[in-house]
Design an enzyme around this catalytic site. Structure first.
Site, mmCIF file in Angstrom:
data_model
loop_
_atom_site.group_PDB
_atom_site.id
_atom_site.type_symbol
_atom_site.label_atom_id
_atom_site.label_comp_id
_atom_site.label_asym_id
_atom_site.label_seq_id
_atom_site.Cartn_x
_atom_site.Cartn_y
_atom_site.Cartn_z
ATOM 1 N N GLU A 172 0.803 -1.222 0.000
ATOM 2 C CA GLU A 172 0.000 0.000 0.000
ATOM 3 C C GLU A 172 0.840 1.278 0.000
ATOM 4 O O GLU A 172 0.757 2.097 0.920
ATOM 5 C CB GLU A 172 -0.981 0.000 1.179
ATOM 6 C CG GLU A 172 -1.956 -1.163 1.131
ATOM 7 C CD GLU A 172 -3.093 -1.064 2.126
ATOM 8 O OE1 GLU A 172 -4.086 -1.788 1.956
ATOM 9 O OE2 GLU A 172 -2.993 -0.260 3.083
ATOM 10 N N GLU A 289 -6.404 -7.530 -1.471
ATOM 11 C CA GLU A 289 -6.855 -7.450 -0.075
ATOM 12 C C GLU A 289 -8.304 -7.012 -0.066
ATOM 13 O O GLU A 289 -8.674 -6.085 -0.790
ATOM 14 C CB GLU A 289 -6.059 -6.417 0.746
ATOM 15 C CG GLU A 289 -4.689 -6.824 1.199
ATOM 16 C CD GLU A 289 -4.102 -5.822 2.209
ATOM 17 O OE1 GLU A 289 -4.888 -5.204 2.972
ATOM 18 O OE2 GLU A 289 -2.886 -5.648 2.225
#
Length: 381
Positions: A172, A289
């Site tokens: 991320e 995710e």
């Protein structure tokens, strides 16, 4: 495994598969007395038709690190990762290995800039990770150390191991100090080219959540209400990036909205990214995710199952048409007795029968798509 336009290809046919996140694998496996947990988790995953596992190949500074200090490694932790790779191979599971964290957990970019600051570098914020020459050198050295690691169990260098499906540059990446996206774009291009100079055998992805950037202001309306300095379209068009990733956490991103509104957002989020990966990026797409926390106010299992079903259904709908959506990895799989790693998103198979059956059913359907393409389209030439 390789990529041909918008498909993952394995042994000559398109590869579609669901999987799971288990960031903790290396850490747990570094204690030989706990390695049965790894074997058990992989066996359970395989029993539920899950074929891909995403996990950390980093732990920088702090408690029980992989990397004590720049270039100094903890052999015990590396042997844990050796075991994870070996055990994944035994259970027919492909690995995605992430190389650094955006966040402070397990060190992350803050640890790298701290190391650089300790050497006299003029560091202003954690975002200097992306631009400071010494921090970037330290990270490149870590890439090289992991990719050239020779597995102590099998003798195979990681860069030559087919159990590894892909590398991830960062979990991320975010650079809020530069909302234009230029900083992250330059960093991905630099690091992707460096990684590929060492390893051409494996696929590479950036680790993105999927937020749209300034390259298409119209698309930015699909974002939740914030900018993090990344650009789903532009970042994923870097030639060395082989496939795109999207994360999906409506419960985190839209905290003031109802479950129904979060689900409406999710449907649009899924569909817009599948369409853009298909028509603009023209590379495979992995939903790397997603989840819903049991700690959310008013949480119930039914709403979590609805969210998972929405993600899996969008993937399946694309895949059965030969589209870009190649699979989904829920966050996160835990085995029994791992209560210290519970974060609200954990799925322990025998605790959640409805969720478990949903995951298995959807994964079997996706596996059938893979078999269909292998047996019919490609055998018919």
């Amino acid at each position: 495994m390789r990529v041909e336009r918008e498909h993952f290809m394995l042994n000559g046919s398109p590869f579609y598969a669901n999987g799971f996140n288990a960031y903790w694998l290396m850490y747990v496996a570094s204690d030989p007395s706990q390695r049965n947990i790894i074997a058990s988790a992989f066996q359970e995953a395989a029993n539920h038709s899950l074929i891909i596992a995403r996990t950390w190949a980093f732990s920088d500074g702090g408690y029980s690190p992989l990397q004590h200090s720049p270039g100094s490694y903890n052999e015990k932790m590396f042997q844990g990762l050796d075991y994870v790779i070996t055990e994944a191979q035994k259970h027919g599971i492909k690995l995605i290995l992430s190389l650094v964290n955006n966040y402070n957990d397990s060190g992350g970019k803050r640890q790298y800039v701290s190391w650089a600051r300790n050497q006299g570098q003029n560091i202003f914020s954690d975002d200097d990770f992306f631009t400071n020459s010494l921090a970037k050198e330290y990270y490149k050295n870590h890439i090289k150390a992991v990719l050239t690691r020779q597995n102590s169990i099998t003798g195979i260098a990681y860069k030559d191991d087919p159990t590894i499906m892909a590398w991830e540059l960062m979990n991320e990446p975010r650079c809020t100090s530069d909302p234009s996206g230029n900083t992250v774009q330059a960093w991905i291009a630099d690091m992707a080219a460096y990684l590929k100079s060492i390893d051409h055998n494996h696929l590479l992805e950036a680790g993105l959540e999927g937020f749209y950037g300034e390259s298409d202001r119209h698309k930015q309306r699909n974002n939740p209400n914030f900018q993090v300095g990344t650009d789903f379209l532009r970042n994923n068009q870097i030639p060395e990036i082989d496939f795109a990733t999207v994360h999906s956490y409506p419960d985190q991103w839209l905290t003031s909205q109802s479950d129904d509104d979060q689900l409406l957002f999710l449907d649009e989020w899924l569909n817009s990214h599948i369409k853009d990966a298909q028509t603009i990026i023209q590379k495979p797409l992995l939903f790397a995710e997603f989840g819903k926390s049991s700690k959310d106010p008013g949480y119930n299992t039914k709403e979590r199952d609805e969210l998972l079903d929405a993600v899996y259904s969008a993937i399946y709908s694309s895949a059965r048409r030969g589209g870009v959506a190649a699979g989904g990895l829920f966050w996160q799989l835990l085995s029994e007795g791992m209560d210290n790693l519970r974060d609200g998103y954990e799925i322990v198979f025998n605790e959640s029968p409805s969720t478990t059956s949903l995951i298995e059913e959807q994964s079997k359907k996706l596996n059938q798509v893979r078999v269909m393409y292998k047996n019919h389209i490609f055998s018919n030439g």
